[in-house]
Design an enzyme around this catalytic site. Sequence first.
Site, PDB file in Angstrom:
ATOM      1  N   THR A 195       0.829  -1.211   0.000  1.00 28.81           N
ATOM      2  CA  THR A 195       0.000   0.000   0.000  1.00 28.81           C
ATOM      3  C   THR A 195       0.859   1.254   0.000  1.00 28.81           C
ATOM      4  O   THR A 195       0.608   2.197  -0.756  1.00 28.81           O
ATOM      5  CB  THR A 195      -0.946   0.010   1.218  1.00 28.81           C
ATOM      6  OG1 THR A 195      -1.876  -1.074   1.096  1.00 28.81           O
ATOM      7  CG2 THR A 195      -1.717   1.317   1.301  1.00 28.81           C
ATOM      8  N   ASP A 376       3.424 -15.747   2.301  1.00 25.70           N
ATOM      9  CA  ASP A 376       3.468 -16.437   3.600  1.00 25.70           C
ATOM     10  C   ASP A 376       2.073 -16.736   4.139  1.00 25.70           C
ATOM     11  O   ASP A 376       1.819 -17.810   4.691  1.00 25.70           O
ATOM     12  CB  ASP A 376       4.211 -15.580   4.636  1.00 25.70           C
ATOM     13  CG  ASP A 376       5.597 -15.174   4.179  1.00 25.70           C
ATOM     14  OD1 ASP A 376       6.050 -15.695   3.150  1.00 25.70           O
ATOM     15  OD2 ASP A 376       6.223 -14.328   4.843  1.00 25.70           O
ATOM     16  N   ARG A 435      -5.367  -4.028 -18.255  1.00 27.87           N
ATOM     17  CA  ARG A 435      -3.936  -4.131 -18.024  1.00 27.87           C
ATOM     18  C   ARG A 435      -3.327  -5.353 -18.716  1.00 27.87           C
ATOM     19  O   ARG A 435      -2.218  -5.283 -19.240  1.00 27.87           O
ATOM     20  CB  ARG A 435      -3.661  -4.186 -16.518  1.00 27.87           C
ATOM     21  CG  ARG A 435      -3.920  -2.850 -15.833  1.00 27.87           C
ATOM     22  CD  ARG A 435      -3.762  -2.916 -14.342  1.00 27.87           C
ATOM     23  NE  ARG A 435      -3.710  -1.560 -13.771  1.00 27.87           N
ATOM     24  CZ  ARG A 435      -3.512  -1.306 -12.493  1.00 27.87           C
ATOM     25  NH1 ARG A 435      -3.347  -2.291 -11.633  1.00 27.87           N
ATOM     26  NH2 ARG A 435      -3.470  -0.057 -12.057  1.00 27.87           N
ATOM     27  N   GLU A 573      -4.607  -8.665  -0.595  1.00 28.65           N
ATOM     28  CA  GLU A 573      -4.070  -9.469  -1.686  1.00 28.65           C
ATOM     29  C   GLU A 573      -3.824 -10.925  -1.295  1.00 28.65           C
ATOM     30  O   GLU A 573      -3.596 -11.767  -2.168  1.00 28.65           O
ATOM     31  CB  GLU A 573      -2.779  -8.841  -2.209  1.00 28.65           C
ATOM     32  CG  GLU A 573      -2.399  -9.278  -3.604  1.00 28.65           C
ATOM     33  CD  GLU A 573      -1.232  -8.494  -4.188  1.00 28.65           C
ATOM     34  OE1 GLU A 573      -0.633  -8.981  -5.167  1.00 28.65           O
ATOM     35  OE2 GLU A 573      -0.925  -7.398  -3.661  1.00 28.65           O
ATOM     36  N   LEU A 589      -6.845  -0.685  -3.890  1.00 30.47           N
ATOM     37  CA  LEU A 589      -6.963   0.095  -2.652  1.00 30.47           C
ATOM     38  C   LEU A 589      -8.390   0.075  -2.123  1.00 30.47           C
ATOM     39  O   LEU A 589      -8.615   0.081  -0.912  1.00 30.47           O
ATOM     40  CB  LEU A 589      -6.485   1.530  -2.874  1.00 30.47           C
ATOM     41  CG  LEU A 589      -4.986   1.789  -2.638  1.00 30.47           C
ATOM     42  CD1 LEU A 589      -4.583   1.454  -1.220  1.00 30.47           C
ATOM     43  CD2 LEU A 589      -4.116   1.025  -3.609  1.00 30.47           C
TER      44      LEU A 589
END
Length: 607
Positions: A195, A376, A435, A573, A589
């Site tokens: 972020t 992780d 994108r 995410e 965001l």
Amino acid sequence: MMRKRKLRALFSVMLIMFLLVSLIGCGQKDKDDSESSGTSTKTESTFKAGTYTGVGKGNNGDIKVEVEVDDDSILAINVLEHNETKGLSDAAFDEIPNTVIEGQTLAVDTVSGATNSSNGLIEAITEALKAAGGDINELSKNKATNETAREDKEYTTDVVVIGAGGAGLAAAVSAHENGAKVIVLEKMPQPGGNTIISGAAYNAVDPVRQSKQGIEDSVDKHYTQTYEGGDMKGDPELVRTLVENAYPTLQWLEGLGMEFTDEVFTVLGGLWPRAHKPVKPLGTGYIETYMSYIEKSNDEIQVLVNTEAKELIVENDVVVGVKAEGKNGNVVVNAKSVVMAAGGFGANVDMRNEYNSLWPDLTNLKTTNHPGATGDGIAMGEQVEANLVGMEYIQLLPMGDPETGSLSGNIEQGVENRIFVNKDGNRFVDEGARRDVMTKALMEQSDQTMWVIVDKHSYPTGDTKNNFNESIDDLVAAGRAYKADTLEDLAKQIGVDSASFVKAVEGFNNAVDAGTDEFGRTLFDQKLDTAPFYAGARVPTVHHTMGGLQINTDAQVLNKEGQVIKGLYAAGEVTGGIHGTNRLGGNALADVNTFGRIAGQNAAIGK
């Protein structure tokens, strides 16, 4: 008799003189021997005592420091001047001087997420010590330091959050607002995650701002573009939750003190002008807003940095805590609920290659992500049988810095008033497309490299900054952007065919007049017709991983049978199923803050 006394006295004097000469000679020989063997008894000073200044090159300009030394040691280091982004570089300015002084060495690590600032600070300290007469080669060697005694710690709280990025801090604040005490575990040296280094655009349908700009929009339109923009692979209920709660969450952020500019814009791959730009650069505004709240919480929210979560604690099929590894010992946090907000895996080359099935090999591609985005949280979720969805959906962006892969140095200010040209000087894609569409087109170009082209409309003055707090003059001075008063001169500077380049710009300008474009582009604003003109090089880069832990609309993590894993929530995410195959620009965001807020609230009330 008298004669004998005189002879004895003379002999005594001569003996004394002989002994003195002998002693002096031995002393001189010892001195000569010691000097010839290089072991002088004189102690040489390491520095010339005093205060010295040094200057190094940071991310946004010079960093100036003042270093105080005595004959033998470094006493103090003070940062006098810098233009680094507040929040992003704080950990570097806190940690590096202390580490240099503690170890009396320049052999210190850079701070992850603030590499350029770290290198500039180390360079400045080095220059100051050089001025003080220090042996830089010797000071650059690793030196043994006294290790802090290891101490295991155990905590008990209401909610523990894994990850101090946007999603994790949103969850922490939301949980506290709903009556919970919270501990946040962050493996990196500072809060922020992806972020804080993001472009920070936040998509939300905004009746107030959009109506003033004459922009027609709706939650249904946002839903359709998000769902179809991900090839209808996202969970419709999650998409609906996102678009309906994006604006209320933005208002919540503003209520916490977050500031956005008055006008919305279209961010790269966003498909529509609904992106909100924070007043503060990059994503620092989000992190500062949350940390400001946390600092006023009377320690009811604690953030433990350099503390890496390793394992979820499960009792009677309920997640009740986290085992972690701190800098100086193991850490156990017992809690009623756990929020997983550890981010994606864009910085984990092995993991993205394991799941990638849609792109060419990703081994050599750099990433916009911070170094801690290594998946992780996904691995910990798997250990408790969490279901994974959409892991093959990895988003590449056509906007990476050629050297680092980061978003910094990108000269575009919005979609409508810039074009892309390849190394031949030709346009090759709809610059307002998805994108993945733009990136696939870029990967087919020579050297997978393109030039972003803008003009004075994007940079009215040389000190106008891009979305990453970098002025266009500084980018030009650093050779990261090029400036010219004519298109022909700009073409020469960037090494493209002049005739093709001029034709490409003229073609775009004609499309602005006509409202139609040969590449199907529909997003226009102003022509590229006012000098100075600017160009900046960009390459493909790994940007976002859309897959992760499956959640429901309450941000509860689901197992492989679709059942709720009690006590475990997730946001950001680390989750999957929201964006489908392709995330719209500006939706990240909105996602991390919206679902972070939901996760924190539900973790606090035990829903």
